[in-house]
Design a protein around this motif. Sequence first.
Motif, PDB file in Angstrom:
ATOM      1  N   ARG A 189      97.181  25.306  22.991  1.00 51.64           N
ATOM      2  CA  ARG A 189      97.983  24.259  23.620  1.00 51.64           C
ATOM      3  C   ARG A 189      99.355  24.112  22.977  1.00 51.64           C
ATOM      4  O   ARG A 189     100.334  23.808  23.653  1.00 51.64           O
ATOM      5  CB  ARG A 189      97.196  22.945  23.590  1.00 51.64           C
ATOM      6  N   TRP A 190      99.467  24.334  21.672  1.00 54.56           N
ATOM      7  CA  TRP A 190     100.787  24.283  21.031  1.00 54.56           C
ATOM      8  C   TRP A 190     101.661  25.407  21.584  1.00 54.56           C
ATOM      9  O   TRP A 190     102.832  25.196  21.909  1.00 54.56           O
ATOM     10  CB  TRP A 190     100.653  24.407  19.515  1.00 54.56           C
ATOM     11  N   THR A 452      89.049  20.146  24.447  1.00 53.08           N
ATOM     12  CA  THR A 452      89.283  18.698  24.425  1.00 53.08           C
ATOM     13  C   THR A 452      87.967  17.947  24.249  1.00 53.08           C
ATOM     14  O   THR A 452      87.929  16.909  23.589  1.00 53.08           O
ATOM     15  CB  THR A 452      89.986  18.247  25.715  1.00 53.08           C
ATOM     16  N   GLU A 455      87.147  18.175  20.550  1.00 53.87           N
ATOM     17  CA  GLU A 455      87.980  17.255  19.774  1.00 53.87           C
ATOM     18  C   GLU A 455      87.518  15.813  19.943  1.00 53.87           C
ATOM     19  O   GLU A 455      87.593  15.015  19.004  1.00 53.87           O
ATOM     20  CB  GLU A 455      89.440  17.406  20.189  1.00 53.87           C
ATOM     21  N   ASP A 456      87.013  15.494  21.123  1.00 51.95           N
ATOM     22  CA  ASP A 456      86.480  14.152  21.343  1.00 51.95           C
ATOM     23  C   ASP A 456      85.262  13.916  20.462  1.00 51.95           C
ATOM     24  O   ASP A 456      85.084  12.835  19.900  1.00 51.95           O
ATOM     25  CB  ASP A 456      86.118  13.980  22.820  1.00 51.95           C
ATOM     26  N   ASP A 459      86.460  13.451  16.898  1.00 52.73           N
ATOM     27  CA  ASP A 459      87.058  12.127  16.688  1.00 52.73           C
ATOM     28  C   ASP A 459      86.026  11.141  16.164  1.00 52.73           C
ATOM     29  O   ASP A 459      86.350  10.257  15.358  1.00 52.73           O
ATOM     30  CB  ASP A 459      87.646  11.591  17.999  1.00 52.73           C
ATOM     31  N   TYR A 473      97.561  22.868  17.409  1.00 53.02           N
ATOM     32  CA  TYR A 473      97.270  21.613  18.107  1.00 53.02           C
ATOM     33  C   TYR A 473      95.971  21.009  17.571  1.00 53.02           C
ATOM     34  O   TYR A 473      95.891  19.816  17.291  1.00 53.02           O
ATOM     35  CB  TYR A 473      97.169  21.871  19.608  1.00 53.02           C
ATOM     36  N   LEU A 474      94.930  21.840  17.420  1.00 53.64           N
ATOM     37  CA  LEU A 474      93.650  21.357  16.898  1.00 53.64           C
ATOM     38  C   LEU A 474      93.797  20.849  15.471  1.00 53.64           C
ATOM     39  O   LEU A 474      93.265  19.788  15.123  1.00 53.64           O
ATOM     40  CB  LEU A 474      92.613  22.477  16.956  1.00 53.64           C
ATOM     41  N   GLU A 476      96.367  19.603  13.918  1.00 54.34           N
ATOM     42  CA  GLU A 476      97.096  18.343  13.823  1.00 54.34           C
ATOM     43  C   GLU A 476      96.371  17.217  14.546  1.00 54.34           C
ATOM     44  O   GLU A 476      96.573  16.048  14.235  1.00 54.34           O
ATOM     45  CB  GLU A 476      98.503  18.534  14.384  1.00 54.34           C
ATOM     46  N   ARG A 477      95.513  17.581  15.495  1.00 53.38           N
ATOM     47  CA  ARG A 477      94.790  16.573  16.287  1.00 53.38           C
ATOM     48  C   ARG A 477      93.528  16.092  15.578  1.00 53.38           C
ATOM     49  O   ARG A 477      93.211  14.902  15.582  1.00 53.38           O
ATOM     50  CB  ARG A 477      94.437  17.199  17.645  1.00 53.38           C
ATOM     51  N   ALA A 478      92.776  17.007  14.963  1.00 52.21           N
ATOM     52  CA  ALA A 478      91.451  16.668  14.441  1.00 52.21           C
ATOM     53  C   ALA A 478      91.416  16.430  12.940  1.00 52.21           C
ATOM     54  O   ALA A 478      90.443  15.861  12.433  1.00 52.21           O
ATOM     55  CB  ALA A 478      90.461  17.780  14.794  1.00 52.21           C
TER      56      ALA A 478
END
Length: 611
Positions: A189-190, A452, A455-456, A459, A473-474, A476-478
């Motif tokens: 995604r990045w 996604t 990642e949910d 979270d 993306y992962l 920085e997101r997770a």
Amino acid sequence: MANLISVERASLALGTAQVLDEVSLGVLGGDRIGVVGRNGGGKTTLLRVLAGQRSVDSGRVTRAGVSSVGVLAQEDVLDPAHTVREEVLGDLPEHVWAGDPRIRDVLTGLLGGIGAEAVGGFDALVGPLSGGERRRLALARLLVQDPTVLFLDEPTNHLDVEGVAWLAEHLVRHRARPDNAVVAITHDRWFLDAIATATWEVVDGSVNAFEGGYAAYVLAKAERERMAAVTAERRDNLLRKELAWLRRGPPARTSKPKFRIDAANTLIADEPPPRDDVELMRFATTRLGKDVVDLLDASVTLGDRVLLDRITWHLAPGERVGIVGVNGAGKSTLLRAIAGTIALSSGKRKQGVTVRLAYLTQEVRELERYADWRVIEAIEDVRKYIRLGKKEISASQLAQRLGFTGGRQQTRVSDLSGGERRRLQLTRLLMDEPNVLLLDEPTNDLDIETLTSLEDVLDGWAGTLLVVSHDRYLLERACDKQVALMGDGKVRELPGGVEQYLELRHAQPAARPQVSHPFGAKPAVAAAGTDGAAGAPLRTPAELREARKDMARVEKQLARLAQREERIHAEMAASATDHAKVLTLNGQLREIVDEREGLELEWLEAAEIVG
């Protein structure tokens, strides 16, 4: 902008699946298009149709002003008898490619420099190279050729964070002219956000177009779904009214106009079928105490390379760490050291008594023993029932929620796609309710929808999480923080995240680790007499003698393999013009590689017993 490729009402069926259903779209000059969608949804087929590699059943595909097309497929199409120079540069004279800054940029960004150090030199044969190195060669060859339209199928596979950032910058800088275009299938995604001027979503035989990259795609899709929800609510209100009228007695129905019945039937028929959505559940996590895993002055040596050099790391409960570094810097080795699956050359590893550790490796080796099992059997092998919240659900219900619907639950594991195997592997790990989760490149083979969902789940993860990934993306997101392995055996904290890592790499190009040639690699050797087996059960003298015999036996077998390999290389050089024979010899080399990997693992297990 010039219209390079036009697709008008194209349809294509593969077996019983309608992959394209009257699709109309176009590729314009200057376009950089990212293609997303579920695994098996038809992305690669669409790419092949656009590139002219597959015809459609109906409709029309035209290519105007396209002088050349380049395709990076997921399959390897390199000639094993060629050298790196022949595959990447062809017959280009040295003064031509050496004087072209664009080509030099490609060689530096993908092959480690003008001398192609990362793949063993320009004169190295392609056949013995690893899958990742061959993938880089194929991408470098395409970028050197600079075709009018460039089609890339998962170009970021086998690229580290630095390589993905380089590729994005290169495509934006060199593929923005009005006379060329790029279409890329990607789950990164990045990367999608960095390069795409438009995003195509392939779903249920249709292609939905969105302006911009991933962020714009998510926003636009959310707005479309909101509008669809409003429409669905209105339809539901009408349905309730019409169905209430239809449920009245026969006299009421016969006294009403027939069009009311037809209208109700039309509303019912218009109800769309449910999507085959994937839902990864938040499994309960076993309580984690204050002690997790500690590495104390730990080192790991592979051959003559020091991958970890006197590392001390105390993992805290609930810590969420992303790990970055170039290929070969020791990221997977660090995870294995934390998991306790590799012997330390020196130092100690301590694990808390309440730790339940799950380790997702890059390969799906955990599923090999289930190859002939059916999906439902592989899930039931962990548990037949599991409690989610206040409900207890069966393995079959769980499989349904994971996207294995209907007869797909009876599919053999060996017949699953890469993404489905990865999803099954993740689910089996989570069902065991670990409280320490180690993920080594978890995004491999996963589509964006499953990513996604993962990642949910993360979270809501209450345990300790370590992630090795090139998916920026992962990370920085997770993860709450990132650390880097710079190739010097040390673990460095990155307060500035992935961006700081890229700055450090740019400022210290000499930090790039020297990755040895795959066919010159030695078995991973842990120094004898170390503390690497601290905490391991004591071995009897008979066990130690047997382990030493196994090590000696494996070393002899490795030596014989090396001799066979030299003979095959000599035959390949002598038969360079006989492609059929070279392909046969290349197959024998692959068998040697597989056999050597098994022997090296066997040697490691014996070395761990010896200490």
